[in-house]
Each structure stands twice: as structure tokens, then as C-alpha cells.
Design a protein around this motif. Structure first.
Motif, PDB file in Angstrom:
ATOM      1  N   LEU A 106       0.882  -1.254   0.150  1.00 26.22           N
ATOM      2  CA  LEU A 106       0.059   0.082   0.168  1.00 26.22           C
ATOM      3  C   LEU A 106       0.928   1.446   0.099  1.00 26.22           C
ATOM      4  O   LEU A 106       0.467   2.293  -0.357  1.00 26.22           O
ATOM      5  N   TYR A 107       2.097   1.159   0.538  1.00 23.34           N
ATOM      6  CA  TYR A 107       2.827   2.269   0.490  1.00 23.34           C
ATOM      7  C   TYR A 107       3.958   2.323  -0.379  1.00 23.34           C
ATOM      8  O   TYR A 107       4.787   3.594  -0.630  1.00 23.34           O
TER       9      TYR A 107
ATOM     10  N   VAL B   5      15.208  -3.193   4.950  1.00 25.71           N
ATOM     11  CA  VAL B   5      14.299  -2.241   5.760  1.00 25.71           C
ATOM     12  C   VAL B   5      14.684  -0.826   5.412  1.00 25.71           C
ATOM     13  O   VAL B   5      13.524   0.274   5.026  1.00 25.71           O
ATOM     14  N   LEU B   6      15.754  -0.472   4.818  1.00 28.14           N
ATOM     15  CA  LEU B   6      16.174   0.693   4.218  1.00 28.14           C
ATOM     16  C   LEU B   6      15.732   1.040   2.864  1.00 28.14           C
ATOM     17  O   LEU B   6      15.195   2.046   2.438  1.00 28.14           O
TER      18      LEU B   6
ATOM     19  N   SER C 167      11.631   3.614  -0.465  1.00 29.63           N
ATOM     20  CA  SER C 167      10.492   3.308  -1.508  1.00 29.63           C
ATOM     21  C   SER C 167       9.248   3.890  -1.125  1.00 29.63           C
ATOM     22  O   SER C 167       8.625   4.721  -1.722  1.00 29.63           O
ATOM     23  N   THR C 168       9.263   3.858   0.308  1.00 31.57           N
ATOM     24  CA  THR C 168       7.636   4.346   0.849  1.00 31.57           C
ATOM     25  C   THR C 168       7.693   6.063   0.927  1.00 31.57           C
ATOM     26  O   THR C 168       6.820   6.631   0.551  1.00 31.57           O
TER      27      THR C 168
ATOM     28  N   ASP D 106      22.556   7.468  -2.427  1.00 32.65           N
ATOM     29  CA  ASP D 106      22.591   8.436  -3.370  1.00 32.65           C
ATOM     30  C   ASP D 106      21.174   9.315  -3.107  1.00 32.65           C
ATOM     31  O   ASP D 106      21.480  10.636  -3.126  1.00 32.65           O
ATOM     32  N   TYR D 107      20.132   8.857  -2.605  1.00 32.29           N
ATOM     33  CA  TYR D 107      19.110   9.749  -2.067  1.00 32.29           C
ATOM     34  C   TYR D 107      19.448  10.255  -0.801  1.00 32.29           C
ATOM     35  O   TYR D 107      18.881  11.456  -0.778  1.00 32.29           O
ATOM     36  N   SER D 108      20.217   9.952   0.015  1.00 28.90           N
ATOM     37  CA  SER D 108      20.284  10.430   1.232  1.00 28.90           C
ATOM     38  C   SER D 108      19.144  10.929   2.074  1.00 28.90           C
ATOM     39  O   SER D 108      19.164  11.914   2.391  1.00 28.90           O
TER      40      SER D 108
END
Length: 312
Positions: free
Chosen positions: A119-120, A160-161, A166-167, A233-235
Motif C-alpha cells: 500500500l505504501y 528495511v532501508l 521506496s515508501t 544516493d538519495y540520502s
């Protein structure tokens, strides 16, 4: 006008999300009690059609509209498919939600959401519901709970990361990631690194090296390196530690969320020097909260070692 509102058309709140068993319902009711003691008018809204054993009455329950058992029986769906259908049904009946929420104006609202990860991460219905809430002048922050026991397994922590990242990208709300059940962390086993390594998501190459010591993960080193590169990269991902039994821990999570949804910057918010500093200096605030939990964790570990020595 109550403290939970900044005008008749504006409301603040949290959408509490996360995998099953992460403590979402427990968090909602603990936070309601905590904020209530601070003088806020707080309402809990249950958006989980599978949540049949609510510990306390909610101001609004999706069971009035649809329940998971009814959907599974009538449509012959399994739990996962049934839950997706329920969220699509809620999206299609957004007017029902809007009408019910009208009675909660003036309240700070905690939305207790389902635990299905899809859902997320890629399903659109709940994201669209959050978008509708924003159009109805709800200023929301997503509080993503993750069970702290994942810190004891490097492979699970990388997973989990990835899920948290992604969420964050999919939900598109101001986001606070929380490591829940910190009071139980010593029961899960010894951490490979200090707690701030996990909360601040520091140099993840050390985590990949630690995984390489496991014969099973050694074959997937290149995959883990690429996953870690995406996260770094997204940090974006970091965590706030939470123990719902600890008032100081609850206060630290509250401050992080208030900064995320804008509540702490409202005209009627009481502003002490400490509140202003905690909002302005996020790094110091996170460090102090993590340090306090780390001290408790280390003390617990040291005590366990002493007891083992005494037994010998």
C-alpha cells in the motif's frame, strides 16, 4: 479555537504507517494520551479494516464503511487482495471519509493505517486518500514505524532501508521514520555497530563488509553494494528511536513530527527557547535522543556481561 487547529479550515495530524507488528496502533493510542496531557485535542481514526481488536475506542472507524472479513467472504479474496480492495473502496467513497472528518475539526488527528507494505510502495489508493486529505486542508506527516529488531540483522536492515526509501518516494508526504520498540532491543541480540549508525544511516559500506562475513550473503555482495548505493544516493533515510513507555522518547518523536507537518511553526504554538532550538538544530536533537537510548542499551549489555561473568 482549540490548540489542535489553526483556523476552521486547517487541521494537523499524522498518518501512521509501517509493516504488520511494528506497533502502529500502540503508537497511536500512546501518542494520543501523550498529546492530550499537553493540552491538545486529539482524535484517532482507524483506517485499517483488518484491525478488529482496538485497545481503545476511535473517533472514526473504517469498519463503519467496510471490513476485511466481509470483503473476503463476499468476493472470495485472500487477506492481501481483500485489503487492497478495501483501500480502493475507501478511495471511491472519499465523500464518506470527508463527511465523518468534518466532526473532528479542531482536533489533531492520528490516522492508524493498514500494515500491508504494498500500500505504501506502489499501490495508489491510500496515497490518493492522503492526497484528498491534503486537499481538505489537513497538514499531515507520515510516521513510518519499523521494528528495531531489524537492526540486529544487517541483511534485514538493508531491506528495511530500501522499503523505507521506496515508501518515502511513493507516499509523497513529509516523512519521519521511527525505530519502534526500543525498550526491547536488548532482547533481540547484540548490535554490530553503535545505535547512531542505524538511526543516522551512516556509511553503509561497513554494513556490506559485515554481511560479507556470512557465507550466504558473500555471494550477494555486489547486489548489496548496489542497493546501498541507491540508498546513499538519495540520502533521505534516517530514524528516530522510540520507546512508548518513555516520556522523553515520545517527546522527541513528537518534536520531529511537529516540525515535519508544520505544527510547531503555527501562530498559537507555545515557543520556548528549547522548542525553537530543537526545531532549528535537527542534527543535535537526533543525536541527543539516540545517545540516551544508546546509553540505556549499553548499560543493559554491560549488566548482562557482568551477570554472565558472575555465573562463571
Amino acid at each position: 479555537m482549540s490548540e489542535g487547529s489553526r483556523g476552521s479550515s486547517l487541521a494537523f495530524g499524522q498518518v501512521v504507517i509501517g509493516p504488520p507488528g511494528s506497533g502502529k496502533t500502540t503508537y497511536c493510542h500512546a501518542m494520543r494520551e501523550f498529546l492530550g496531557r499537553l493540552g491538545r485535542s486529539v482524535a484517532v481514526v482507524n483506517l485499517d479494516p483488518a484491525n478488529e481488536a482496538l485497545p481503545c475506542p476511535c473517533a472514526l472507524d473504517i469498519a463503519e464503511l467496510v471490513t476485511l472479513p466481509d470483503v473476503m467472504d463476499s468476493l472470495g479474496l485472500g487477506p492481501n487482495g481483500g485489503l487492497l480492495y478495501c483501500m480502493e473502496y475507501l478511495e471511491a467513497n472519499a465523500d464518506w471519509l470527508r463527511d465523518r472528518l468534518q466532526g473532528l475539526r479542531g482536533h489533531y488527528v492520528l490516522f492508524d493505517c493498514p500494515g500491508q507494505v504494498e500500500l505504501y510502495t506502489h499501490h495508489e489508493s491510500l496515497k490518493n486518500v492522503f492526497g484528498q486529505l491534503a486537499k481538505w486542508n489537513f497538514r499531515l506527516a507520515a510516521v513510518h514505524l519499523v521494528d528495531s529488531h531489524y537492526c540486529t540483522d544487517p541483511g534485514k536492515f538493508i531491506s528495511v532501508l530500501c522499503t523505507s526509501l521506496s515508501t518515502m518516494l511513493h507516499v509523497e508526504l513529509p516523512h519521519v521514520n521511527v525505530l519502534s520498540k526500543m525498550d526491547l532491543i536488548e532482547q533481540y541480540g547484540k548490535l554490530a555497530f553503535n545505535l547512531d549508525y542505524y538511526t543516522e544511516v551512516l556509511d553503509l559500506s561497513y554494513l556490506v563488509d559485515h554481511l560479507a562475513s556470512d557465507p550466504f550473503f558473500r555471494n550477494f555482495r555486489r547486489l548489496n553494494e548496489k542497493l546501498v548505493e541507491v540508498i546513499e544516493d538519495y540520502s533521505l533515510v534516517s530514524f528516530v528511536p522510540l520507546n512508548v513507555q518513555d516520556k522523553q522518547s515520545m517527546r522527541q518523536v513528537m518534536q520531529a513530527v511537529d516540525k515535519a507537518n508544520g505544527y510547531s511553526f503555527g501562530d498559537q504554538e507555545h515557543r520556548s527557547l528549547e522548542a525553537l532550538m530543537s526545531a532549528a538544530v535537527g542534527a543535535d536533537f537526533h543525536f541527543s535522543s539516540t545517545l540516551a537510548v544508546q546509553e540505556k542499551y549499553v548499560q543493559s549489555q554491560d549488566k548482562a556481561v557482568e551477570e554472565e561473568v558472575m555465573d562463571l
